[in-house]
Scaffold this active site. Sequence first.
Site, PDB file in Angstrom:
ATOM      1  N   HIS A 194       0.784  -1.232   0.000  1.00 21.70           N
ATOM      2  CA  HIS A 194       0.000   0.000   0.000  1.00 21.70           C
ATOM      3  C   HIS A 194       0.822   1.292   0.000  1.00 21.70           C
ATOM      4  O   HIS A 194       0.617   2.155  -0.872  1.00 21.70           O
ATOM      5  CB  HIS A 194      -0.970   0.004   1.184  1.00 21.70           C
ATOM      6  CG  HIS A 194      -1.946  -1.129   1.172  1.00 21.70           C
ATOM      7  ND1 HIS A 194      -2.586  -1.591   2.313  1.00 21.70           N
ATOM      8  CD2 HIS A 194      -2.388  -1.920   0.154  1.00 21.70           C
ATOM      9  CE1 HIS A 194      -3.387  -2.591   1.997  1.00 21.70           C
ATOM     10  NE2 HIS A 194      -3.276  -2.824   0.701  1.00 21.70           N
ATOM     11  N   ASP A 289      -0.973   1.868   7.494  1.00 23.37           N
ATOM     12  CA  ASP A 289       0.096   0.932   7.142  1.00 23.37           C
ATOM     13  C   ASP A 289       1.488   1.411   7.532  1.00 23.37           C
ATOM     14  O   ASP A 289       2.400   0.590   7.637  1.00 23.37           O
ATOM     15  CB  ASP A 289       0.039   0.624   5.644  1.00 23.37           C
ATOM     16  CG  ASP A 289      -1.097  -0.320   5.295  1.00 23.37           C
ATOM     17  OD1 ASP A 289      -1.188  -1.382   5.918  1.00 23.37           O
ATOM     18  OD2 ASP A 289      -1.904   0.012   4.403  1.00 23.37           O
TER      19      ASP A 289
END
Length: 352
Positions: A194, A289
């Site tokens: 990501h 993340d």
Amino acid sequence: MRKITVIGTGNGGQAVAGYCAAMGLPVCLYGRRKPDIPDNIIRLEGVLNAVGVVEIITDSIEKAVCFADLIMIVTTSTAHREIANLMLPFLRNGQAIILNPGRTLGIVELNGVLAQRKELNVMIAEAQTLLYACRKVRDGVVKVIGVKDNVPLTGRTPLETETIISWFGDLFPGFIPAVNFIHTGLENIGAIFHPSIVIFNVATIERNDKFYFYRDITDEVAAFIEKLDKERLRIGRAYGIRLMPVFEWIRYAYPETEGCTLKERFRNNPAYNDILGPGTIFTRQLTEDIPTGLLPMSELARLVGVDTPLMDSLIVLTSSLLDIDFREKGRTLDNLNLSGMSKDEIIKLFQG
């Protein structure tokens, strides 16, 4: 009959709640904002075609926790600590809690909160990733794009892992036992995918130009992801764990995926096909993340002397881009009360 509470009303939360209800189980769905779901009916479309009626939808954490035998926390991992503190007064002995997913060191964070009630006897576990690739069409309707066939799960001890899987494996057959929480934490593949894709598409995102998150990936970005992934693999080796390279993982999680290169597997994965890029750079693909993925991975690496220049660069770049100090509240060893511990002490953290 086992009662399930799902914490979280986003894509994953409504998918899990709808699935469990469709399986005939009593389900409570909790969110700080109660979703507007007519008649408490959740419809699953796509690869899962099912309808479930949720028994209770509530914004009362007390009602949600007291309802359940199993509590599935299906939220962004940055909310785990807050949710655990909210649940703490109402938990009772014999319950089980699963972080789905835990991201990196989520079970450590959860255990630290629950330790405040020394008399409490509950089982806890974390999954390596969310069971479903899914998108909420609207409240009460979720498109399930893919179901992961193999999702490693770990409790604090092998016995806890075995017990939770034996209790709930028929409901969630995708759960398979992991080695330990270092294993699930370092197999946090989203933290590798990501941030890399977002960072290399920042201008596109800020122009609000539509793009497909995985389908539009280039050779160069795919190559960068594999270089970043080698740092993760080196950390795993330092902790005695053979991790799965991202090229293999996509096929492992989604067996129908074909391709001879990482770019081809991104583009050919049916579960990834229609996923659009985010509409803002303040996306969970960075705000989640980084602090609960790349940051704790980097911290674990530093402890054992593994260099992670690409991970560290992404942490620094993203912190500067978003003007957020991810180390302030992120999962550093210090914030998890692990600072000063050795590698072996961390690996044996839950062994008494």
